[in-house]
Design a protein around this motif. Structure first.
Motif, PDB file in Angstrom:
ATOM      1  N   GLY A  61      24.598  76.431  50.135  1.00  0.00           N
ATOM      2  CA  GLY A  61      23.221  76.773  49.782  1.00  0.00           C
ATOM      3  C   GLY A  61      22.604  75.715  48.899  1.00  0.00           C
ATOM      4  O   GLY A  61      21.448  75.321  49.088  1.00  0.00           O
ATOM      5  N   THR A 103      32.572  82.833  48.882  1.00  0.00           N
ATOM      6  CA  THR A 103      31.698  82.731  47.709  1.00  0.00           C
ATOM      7  C   THR A 103      31.480  81.262  47.334  1.00  0.00           C
ATOM      8  O   THR A 103      30.350  80.838  47.062  1.00  0.00           O
ATOM      9  N   ARG A 138      21.710  73.239  55.736  1.00  0.00           N
ATOM     10  CA  ARG A 138      22.732  74.169  55.242  1.00  0.00           C
ATOM     11  C   ARG A 138      24.090  73.732  55.768  1.00  0.00           C
ATOM     12  O   ARG A 138      24.208  73.290  56.917  1.00  0.00           O
ATOM     13  N   ALA A 158      29.280  79.568  49.919  1.00  0.00           N
ATOM     14  CA  ALA A 158      27.884  80.009  49.825  1.00  0.00           C
ATOM     15  C   ALA A 158      27.191  79.240  48.714  1.00  0.00           C
ATOM     16  O   ALA A 158      26.017  78.866  48.829  1.00  0.00           O
ATOM     17  N   ASP A 162      28.649  81.236  55.974  1.00  0.00           N
ATOM     18  CA  ASP A 162      28.950  80.114  55.076  1.00  0.00           C
ATOM     19  C   ASP A 162      30.301  79.508  55.420  1.00  0.00           C
ATOM     20  O   ASP A 162      30.521  78.315  55.230  1.00  0.00           O
ATOM     21  N   ASP A 203      20.232  83.776  51.297  1.00  0.00           N
ATOM     22  CA  ASP A 203      21.207  83.429  50.259  1.00  0.00           C
ATOM     23  C   ASP A 203      22.421  84.346  50.238  1.00  0.00           C
ATOM     24  O   ASP A 203      23.229  84.291  49.316  1.00  0.00           O
ATOM     25  N   GLN A 204      22.536  85.185  51.221  1.00  0.00           N
ATOM     26  CA  GLN A 204      23.657  86.127  51.269  1.00  0.00           C
ATOM     27  C   GLN A 204      24.966  85.379  51.547  1.00  0.00           C
ATOM     28  O   GLN A 204      25.041  84.641  52.531  1.00  0.00           O
ATOM     29  N   PRO A 205      26.008  85.555  50.738  1.00  0.00           N
ATOM     30  CA  PRO A 205      27.312  84.996  51.118  1.00  0.00           C
ATOM     31  C   PRO A 205      27.841  85.722  52.364  1.00  0.00           C
ATOM     32  O   PRO A 205      27.942  86.954  52.368  1.00  0.00           O
ATOM     33  N   ARG A 216      21.738  86.011  58.305  1.00  0.00           N
ATOM     34  CA  ARG A 216      21.198  84.843  57.577  1.00  0.00           C
ATOM     35  C   ARG A 216      19.677  84.798  57.661  1.00  0.00           C
ATOM     36  O   ARG A 216      18.994  84.473  56.692  1.00  0.00           O
TER      37      ARG A 216
END
Ligand code: ADP
Ligand code: F6P
Length: 544
Positions: A505, A498, A260, A501, A221, A187-189, A182
């Protein structure tokens, strides 16, 4: 067929781990497209790769995690980052797998401190309700941090090569990896799945690095567990142990100081039922079944299949068999019990002690109950078996004894009912109420393995059940497993990651925008040196 292993390199280890360099800093700014969960590649990060070096070459890795992930990697592209198990020459791909294997090598010291030490002598017992005493050593913790950084570095490199991939981190060996990812890819799932139980907050609180571990996992996430009680324990641990670093709990969602949001879910893992049905019908399995049927003719075969682990209740099972044979002399030549035990973690002292105890009990029981001229009542195989042979044992066993003292899921239970049903069997299954599987396989005969006499009575009761009752139970459980197989589990996990995330986010960006428009200091999560004055007790109560 597994590829041939280069035997000349077996066991050779480099002096220190080759730490792959983390991805370039410019990645911080790159906002990846949100992947499509149904098609996107997956970068799985797990301590084990699907194969490991064995005595006769490469063999399938033991344990639920590798068993569950293997079929997934047949249908998805991407990569699988894992420890090479101390061997060189690991193939880059496997026949039938679309995923690249990205092996990480560890030094001898790292294997001792990270794997045998922190993972399996600290976290494993701690997260299994401390049924063996966890050991806390600062050197092991430092090694765990180093190795987690190495895995994160390799994962970042793989993610850069694999546009739009979902990062999927597995199990207690790698609790720090989600946060490390992270930090480099906001922004990576990222998903984190724990394959083992999570204890009550009071027990988890014993680990000196509890905040680092929780915050490490919260880099994901979604953090997922096999059973609702484990998820609930985790959420309560976050509430009580992270309040003083500004983490808040909102139902099943954890809100970090940067706003977050991290979802927590319950997602019981499963097996590839089609593969087990195929194995049940395999000619090699049929040949093995014929041999075993001859071997155990005239006797009811009771079966235990486990990694040789103190969580599995193997000793309790043996004591129950002993109590049964003690009470029911007539069964001494009518019943056979076979324990298949795959060797596990024998560098950890508790595992060596367990092996000696198991083998001691077997020797005593056989010495006591073997009738002259007859076969022994307890059979014991201490080894990994090829899948066809394991399937044959499942097919011929009249009863499966799944008696862990505590277990995240227990896939063996699901494998047994699937093979039995595929072979039109009517075996019965005794299932510990302390397994994740017990909340799904409700037609099993429940047991409390701590009560060994009660367990022996359950076995006696199961032996007397009618064939129709047993068949009905097997059919119901097999149907349930077929409707909840590992492919469904994977699809749901990836969809959850997904979706989370996206929402997590978005919530972070919205709230940061609001925060930016208001004066006040920003807070960042990080393990504080000491508790806040109003720090809470691990059970969530305020300190007085
Ligand atoms: P764990 O993950 O704690 O080892 P599980 O029951 O969830 O427990 O998974 C164990 C996996 O290992 C199952 O897929 C099972 O088929 C496999 N396994 C267990 N014993 C053996 C053995 N002797 N040989 C080969 N595979 C085994
Ligand atoms: O499924 C539980 C699990 O602990 C996995 O995480 C692990 O890979 C497996 O059992 C087997 O243990 P090991 O990898 O130490 O052989």
């Amino acid at each position: 067929m597994l590829p041939q292993r280069d035997q000349t390199d077996s066991g050779s280890r480099g002096p220190e781990v080759a730490v792959p360099r983390p991805a370039m800093a410019s990645e911080r700014e790159r906002v990846p497209e949100m992947p499509d969960a149904d098609k996107s590649p997956v970068v799985a990060i797990a301590n084990r790769l699907p194969i490991r070096p064995g005595d006769g070459g490469w063999e399938l890795s033991p344990g639920g995690l590798a068993t569950a992930l293997r079929p997934v990697m047949r249908t998805r592209s991407g990569a699988w980052v894992g420890w090479d198990g101390g061997s060189k020459g690991m193939p880059a791909t496997l026949p039938g797998l679309r995923t690249r294997l990205l092996p990480i090598s560890l030094s001898v010291a790292q294997v001792r401190q990270y794997y045998h030490g922190f993972a399996n002598a600290t976290l494993w017992p701690l997260l299994h309700d401390a049924i063996e005493k966890p050991r806390f050593e600062r050197g092991w913790w430092r090694s765990y941090q180093d190795v987690n950084s190495a895995f994160a570095g390799a994962a970042l490199a793989a993610l850069s090569d694999c546009q739009g991939a979902i990062a999927w981190v597995h199990d207690y060996h790698l609790a720090l990896v989600p946060r490390l990812l992270r930090e480099r890819r906001p922004d990576q799932p990222i998903g984190f799945f724990l394959h083992i139980p999570w204890p009550a907050p009071e027990i988890f609180a014993r680990v000196p690095w509890r905040q680092e571990i929780l915050l490490g996992m919260l880099g994901a996430d979604v953090v997922s567990f096999h059973a609702e009680r484990y998820r609930d324990n985790f959420v309560r641990a976050c509430a009580s142990l992270l309040a003083d670093v500004g983490v808040q709990v909102n139902g099943s969602t954890i809100v970090l100081p940067d706003q977050r949001q991290v979802s927590t879910t319950t997602a019981p893992i499963s097996i590839d039922t089609a593969e087990y049905r195929r194995l049940a019908a395999d000619p090699e399995t049929a040949a093995q079944i014929a041999g075993l049927t001859d071997q155990f003719r005239g006797r009811s075969l009771l079966l235990g299949v486990d990694r040789l682990d103190y969580t599995k209740g193997i000793v309790e099972r043996l004591l129950a068999v002993e109590a049964l044979l003690e009470r029911r002399q007539d069964l001494r030549t009518k019943v056979a019990f076979l324990q298949v035990a795959v060797p596990s973690r024998d560098n950890v002292v508790e595992y060596r002690t367990l092996r000696a105890a198991v083998e001691g009990h077997i020797g005593r029981i056989n010495g006591k109950f073997t009738e002259p001229g007859s076969d022994v009542p307890v059979h014991y195989l201490h080894r990994s078996l090829p899948p066809e042979q394991l399937a044959a044992y499942y097919a011929v066993a009249d009863m499966m004894l799944v008696t862990p003292l505590i277990d995240g899921m227990n896939l063996v239970a699901k494998e047994y009912v699937t093979v039995q049903h595929a072979r039109h069997g009517s075996g019965s299954m005794i299932l510990s109420e302390f397994t994740g599987a017990s909340s799904e396989l409700r037609e099993a005969i429940p047991c409390n393995p701590f009560d060994t006499e009660g367990l022996s009575l359950r076995v006696e009761h199961a032996l007397a059940l009618s064939q129709s009752a047993r068949r009905a139970a097997i059919t119901a459980m097999a149907r349930y497993v077929a409707a909840h197989d590992v492919h469904r589990w994977v699809a749901r996990q990836l969809r959850d990651i997904t979706a989370a995330a996206r929402t997590g986010g978005r919530a972070r960006m919205d709230r940061q925008l609001v925060a930016a428009s208001q004066p006040g200091p920003a807070r960042s999560p990080g393990p504080p040196a000491s508790r806040s004055r109003q720090g809470r007790r691990p059970d969530g109560a305020r300190r007085h």
